[in-house]
Design a protein around this motif. Sequence first.
Motif, short mmCIF file in Angstrom:
data_model
loop_
_atom_site.label_atom_id
_atom_site.label_comp_id
_atom_site.label_asym_id
_atom_site.label_seq_id
_atom_site.Cartn_x
_atom_site.Cartn_y
_atom_site.Cartn_z
N HIS A 46 0.74 -1.24 -0.04
CA HIS A 46 0.20 0.07 -0.05
C HIS A 46 0.85 1.32 0.14
N LYS A 47 1.91 1.36 0.82
CA LYS A 47 2.67 2.43 0.73
C LYS A 47 3.36 2.49 -0.54
N LEU A 48 4.08 1.47 -1.11
CA LEU A 48 4.50 1.51 -2.60
C LEU A 48 3.58 2.18 -3.50
N ASP A 49 2.41 1.73 -3.50
CA ASP A 49 1.16 2.43 -4.39
C ASP A 49 1.21 3.90 -4.20
N GLN A 50 1.47 4.59 -2.71
CA GLN A 50 1.38 5.76 -2.62
C GLN A 50 2.71 6.59 -3.19
N MET A 51 3.94 5.63 -2.94
CA MET A 51 5.01 6.45 -3.73
C MET A 51 5.01 6.31 -5.12
N ILE A 52 4.40 5.43 -5.75
CA ILE A 52 4.17 5.36 -7.20
C ILE A 52 3.22 6.69 -7.61
N GLY A 53 2.20 6.87 -6.64
CA GLY A 53 1.43 8.15 -7.22
C GLY A 53 2.06 9.17 -6.99
N TYR A 54 3.08 9.49 -5.97
CA TYR A 54 3.94 10.67 -5.92
C TYR A 54 4.73 10.70 -7.30
N CYS A 55 5.15 9.66 -7.90
CA CYS A 55 6.23 9.86 -9.16
C CYS A 55 5.20 10.13 -10.26
N HIS A 56 3.85 9.95 -10.31
CA HIS A 56 2.86 10.24 -11.34
C HIS A 56 2.03 11.61 -10.97
N THR A 57 1.86 12.00 -9.95
CA THR A 57 1.00 13.15 -9.69
C THR A 57 1.42 14.45 -10.51
N GLU A 58 0.26 14.97 -11.02
CA GLU A 58 0.64 16.63 -11.40
C GLU A 58 0.48 17.81 -10.57
N THR A 59 -0.13 17.23 -9.51
CA THR A 59 -0.32 18.33 -8.36
C THR A 59 1.07 18.76 -7.68
N CYS A 60 0.98 19.66 -6.77
CA CYS A 60 2.07 20.09 -6.02
C CYS A 60 2.57 18.76 -5.34
N LEU A 61 3.97 18.71 -5.51
CA LEU A 61 4.71 17.60 -5.02
C LEU A 61 4.68 17.75 -3.34
N GLN A 62 4.94 18.90 -2.79
CA GLN A 62 4.97 19.20 -1.23
C GLN A 62 3.80 18.80 -0.68
N ASP A 63 2.60 19.41 -1.39
CA ASP A 63 1.36 19.04 -0.83
C ASP A 63 1.00 17.70 -0.79
N TYR A 64 1.50 16.74 -1.69
CA TYR A 64 1.24 15.23 -1.77
C TYR A 64 1.96 14.67 -0.71
N ILE A 65 3.17 15.29 -0.28
CA ILE A 65 3.92 14.61 0.94
C ILE A 65 3.09 14.92 1.95
N LEU A 66 2.64 16.15 2.22
CA LEU A 66 2.16 16.49 3.37
C LEU A 66 0.76 15.70 3.84
N ARG A 67 0.10 15.64 2.71
CA ARG A 67 -1.21 14.82 2.75
C ARG A 67 -0.92 13.55 3.39
N TYR A 68 0.17 12.86 2.93
CA TYR A 68 0.50 11.56 3.15
C TYR A 68 0.51 11.36 4.66
N PHE A 69 1.40 12.38 5.26
CA PHE A 69 1.49 12.38 6.94
C PHE A 69 0.53 13.06 7.54
N GLY A 70 -0.71 13.36 6.81
CA GLY A 70 -1.93 13.59 7.50
C GLY A 70 -2.27 15.03 7.69
#
Length: 596
Positions: free
Chosen positions: A360-384
């Motif tokens: 499940h964590k790997l899927d979220q990492m793959i999502g980070y590599c493909h997202t076109e949204t703000c990368l920092q925002d993606y990381i922050l949302r992962y940490f709640g």
Amino acid sequence: MVDAAHQALKKYFGYDQFRKGQDQIISRLLDGRDTVGIMPTGGGKSLCYQIPALLFSGVTLVISPLISLMKDQVDALGNAGIHATYINSSLSFAEGKSRLAAAASGNYKLVYIAPERLSVPDFVRALERMNVSLVAIDEAHCISQWGHDFRPSYRSIPAMITRFKQKPTVVALTATATPHVTADIRQMLEIAPDGVVATGFARDNLNFQVIRGQNADTFLLDYLKKNQDQPGIVYAATRKEVDRLYARLAQKGLAVGRYHAGLSEQERASSQERFLYDDLTVLVATNAFGMGINKSNVRYVIHYNMPRNIEAYYQEAGRAGRDGEKSDCILLFAPQDIRLQKFFIDQSEMDDVLKKAEYHKLDQMIGYCHTETCLQDYILRYFGEQSPQPCGHCGNCFDTREKSDVTVDAQKVLSCVKRLRERYGKMMVTKVLAGASDQKLLSFRLNRLPTYGIMKDRTQKQISEFIDFLTAEQYLVQQGGAFPVLALSERSLPVLKGEVKVLKKGSVRAERLAVDDALFDVLKQVRKELAQTEFVPPYIIFSDQSLREMSVRLPATDHDFLMIKGVGQQKLEKYGRAFMEAIAEYQAEQKESVKF
């Protein structure tokens, strides 16, 4: 006590005020309240226990996972005039015993130990005889089996704490804890829910970027050449890849070292020391390097391969810019990284429940590599954590590249894969499209396919890189084991039907980091010479941030020098004269050059 904390901050560390969250954590500890502190790398976690250690009557016991970190911290504290020591496997039995006795006599304010020492009964009994006021647990996510770097030895900490006649105050600190991991830390250490101080995970000085579908070697070499005067880390997933990159970069004349568990302890120690002392500018390493690495002036961290999860990525990337200066965090994504990380999970000794969580964590990492949204925002949302707005400076927020229509080329590649019945790998697909007269290709009669040679105006390298782009953008997928074949994804079907266009952005160009001024370079040389004399890493003398402030404010008196961030009384007395003389000499040379 709060006033005393501010006085200690200025006297020993040279700062006028605490960073966000530091004062809150320190205030709680001075009141004897156990605390979990979650602060980003470079957020100043160490000060959260070092300041109370100076004010408490007894010893502060710091549990830290890496020997190298202990030495760095003790060196830095000694440089600031604070008595500290470490006890670990690098010492002889007699030396360890001597330091324990000195700590029990109150000769040290801080004692660093590895968690593995807690499994030695005699060692624990020796700790019980010490007057311990505070137990600081660094990298506290290691206590949780749901953390990305779980260490069973950390589970001995709660039992050790209960053995003291008078319970010490406890602080657990980490930079990477999801809500689940945070709850686990609290429960293990019996800390109330209101005992968590989280300052937020955002690192505004870090520029995150993901690069897909480009030649990783070409980009890496271009970037390192443009920034060869800046120290940085390149992470690779395997020892073999580290060795290959190291050889390639060394051949290109870069000051590069390598670090992985397959090297001798002597070579690892040499690489780390030369990197810390600024004798190497690039260190290529596996994740065996770096947890707790204290070098503050790492200007970039490049991941040549995708890590397994966001927690590991953010901790490793967070080793850039610990001094608050602008730094780059670049991930070079390749689709084969996914297969490699899945292989690592499958081969691990985790039970099925933990493996499922890792997938499940790997899927979220793959999502980070493909997202076109703000990368920092993606990381922050992962940490709640929710960010109020995009960061405005990551690779996605700042992407101004124009898109070109490559639908026809994409249809040619996808059609070829379909004609090959999804039974061949990238190399054979490339050869068919290029019209190669390969013996194996001809023997299979693949030259009779309608797609044979339809891209013969391109080189095989160009076709191969375009296939990488289509795979990175999830139009193609790799299937199979050691020799994967290319297959069409659901996303490719509308393209083949002409219903959807494929747009490709131009290649990301490697950029030069901020250019330093001439005086800063002079001060760096002064710092390095002092560091060599004292046998400590240069950043322990002063951070890059302090040197840049000196080069702007040009301090000429003791009072002026004390106003520089990171300059305390001890450092003024030890180094002030050397730096102020260098500044005065530089100014005089500049005036002379203006005359002519």
